[in-house]
Design a protein around this motif. Structure first.
Motif, short mmCIF file in Angstrom:
data_model
loop_
_atom_site.label_atom_id
_atom_site.label_comp_id
_atom_site.label_asym_id
_atom_site.label_seq_id
_atom_site.Cartn_x
_atom_site.Cartn_y
_atom_site.Cartn_z
N GLY A 36 -3.22 -2.22 0.82
CA GLY A 36 -2.18 -2.85 -0.02
C GLY A 36 -1.43 -2.20 -1.00
N VAL A 37 -0.08 -2.21 -1.19
CA VAL A 37 0.52 -1.52 -2.10
C VAL A 37 1.51 -2.21 -2.94
CG1 VAL A 37 1.99 0.73 -2.63
CG2 VAL A 37 0.39 0.63 -0.75
N PHE A 49 8.13 -3.81 -5.11
CA PHE A 49 7.96 -3.62 -3.68
C PHE A 49 6.56 -4.10 -3.32
CE2 PHE A 49 5.81 -0.82 -0.52
CZ PHE A 49 6.84 -1.10 0.63
N THR A 50 6.11 -4.66 -2.41
CA THR A 50 4.96 -5.03 -1.92
C THR A 50 4.71 -4.92 -0.57
OG1 THR A 50 3.12 -6.84 -2.20
CG2 THR A 50 5.39 -7.36 -1.77
N ARG A 65 9.79 4.46 -3.87
CA ARG A 65 9.39 5.67 -3.07
C ARG A 65 8.20 6.00 -2.94
NH1 ARG A 65 14.02 8.04 -5.49
NH2 ARG A 65 12.91 9.41 -6.33
N THR A 66 7.55 6.02 -4.10
CA THR A 66 5.91 6.20 -3.93
C THR A 66 5.26 5.23 -3.33
OG1 THR A 66 6.08 7.31 -6.34
CG2 THR A 66 3.89 6.68 -5.71
N ALA A 67 5.54 4.01 -3.75
CA ALA A 67 4.78 2.75 -3.16
C ALA A 67 4.95 2.93 -1.67
CB ALA A 67 5.23 1.63 -3.44
N LYS A 68 6.06 3.11 -0.98
CA LYS A 68 6.51 3.25 0.25
C LYS A 68 5.60 4.39 1.03
CE LYS A 68 10.93 0.97 0.72
NZ LYS A 68 12.44 1.36 1.02
#
Length: 87
Positions: free
Chosen positions: A56-57, A78-79, A45-48
């Motif tokens: 980039g994440v 997640f990337t 969720r944080t990455a999104k």
């Protein structure tokens, strides 16, 4: 109280989110994090939530026992966008 992991107990996990931006030189640099997350769901969720703000994440986890210096292989959660190659 012992810190040893007993059979049947889950090993602690290291769960991390990192976001990257590009510098004026074109090189990727860490713009956010790495931050420890409480759960893989939260990390995703944080990455999104960071995807629109950075080039980039990445979110990943690995089994970790820092007391023993014992770390498992990283698992990509997640990337998005441009992230450096994971070593």
């Amino acid at each position: 109280m012992s810190d040893h992991v007993l059979p049947g107990h889950k090993k602690p996990k290291l769960i991390v989110v990192v976001a990257f931006d590009r510098g004026e030189d074109g090189e990727l640099f860490t713009a956010y994090g790495p931050t420890d997350q409480q759960s893989e769901d939260r990390a995703i969720r944080t990455a999104k939530a960071l995807t629109g703000q950075h080039v980039g994440v990445i979110a990943w986890s690995r089994d970790a026992d820092p007391a023993l210096g014992d770390y498992g292989p990283p698992t990509l959660l997640f990337t998005n966008g441009e992230v450096p190659d994971m070593e």
